[in-house]
Structures are given as C-alpha cells and as structure tokens.
Design an enzyme around this catalytic site. Sequence first.
Site, short mmCIF file in Angstrom:
data_model
loop_
_atom_site.label_atom_id
_atom_site.label_comp_id
_atom_site.label_asym_id
_atom_site.label_seq_id
_atom_site.Cartn_x
_atom_site.Cartn_y
_atom_site.Cartn_z
CG ASP A 162 -2.00 -1.06 1.14
OD1 ASP A 162 -2.41 -1.41 0.02
OD2 ASP A 162 -2.43 -1.55 2.20
CG ASP A 222 -6.66 -1.37 -2.09
OD1 ASP A 222 -6.79 -2.59 -2.36
OD2 ASP A 222 -5.87 -0.95 -1.24
#
Length: 129
Positions: free
Chosen positions: A95, A110
Amino acid sequence: MISTGIIVLCVLTEYIAREIASEFIAVSHNLGAAFGIMNGTPGLTLALSGAACAVILGVIYLADMKTLTRLGLSFMAGGAVSNLLERIFLGYVIDWIPVPFFDLQYNLADVAISLGALIVFISMSKQSP
C-alpha cells in the site's frame, strides 16, 4: 475482449505507479485484507483472495450481462488480481497512497476495486425490474 485489457491495464498501472511513487513516499506491507483486517492469517487471506478472483473472472467470462456491469466487474477483477499477485509473489500487498488524517494507506488496485463496485452498483440500479 475488452475485459482482459482492463484487467491487464489495472495490474500494470498499479505496478508502474507504485514503482515510481515508492521513490518519493513511504510504502507499507499489508499482510491482511482491507484496512489490515485478518492480519496474521496470510494463508486464509490468500485463499479468499484467490476464490474472489476466480468467482469474478468466471462471472465476467461466462455470464450474460450488460456491458456496464461487465466493465465494473473487469475493474474489480483487475484490482483483485493485482493484489492477489502481490500476495502470491511477495506474501503481502504493498500500500502506498496515504489517507490524510488517518493512519491508513491503499493502492491503485484498491481504487480499481472500489471504482468497479461503484460501476456495478450504478449498472444494477439502472436495470428495469
């Protein structure tokens, strides 16, 4: 088929953008699922991610549906496959997009999943009863 192109585009965009961005911002390793839930259960997370990808891909390629629904599912599949590949090859998802005012990060995969879900929702809400 356009779905395959969108899926590949999502995977490549995540990888390329992350490689560029990681030169300038900190990245985190997410061992769990969304928002770090199921952290510490990499086998279960991997299995559930694989099953979700298989279901979405099966629906995309086998079901008869509106073009807009297929588009949304293609974005969802692209994000899910991207995250699944990271889980398989790295053991975690990287991330790298920070959420201001929260101790959270996410990635473009995402975003693709969320965008796809929104498109599917819009498509399904426009269907006649």
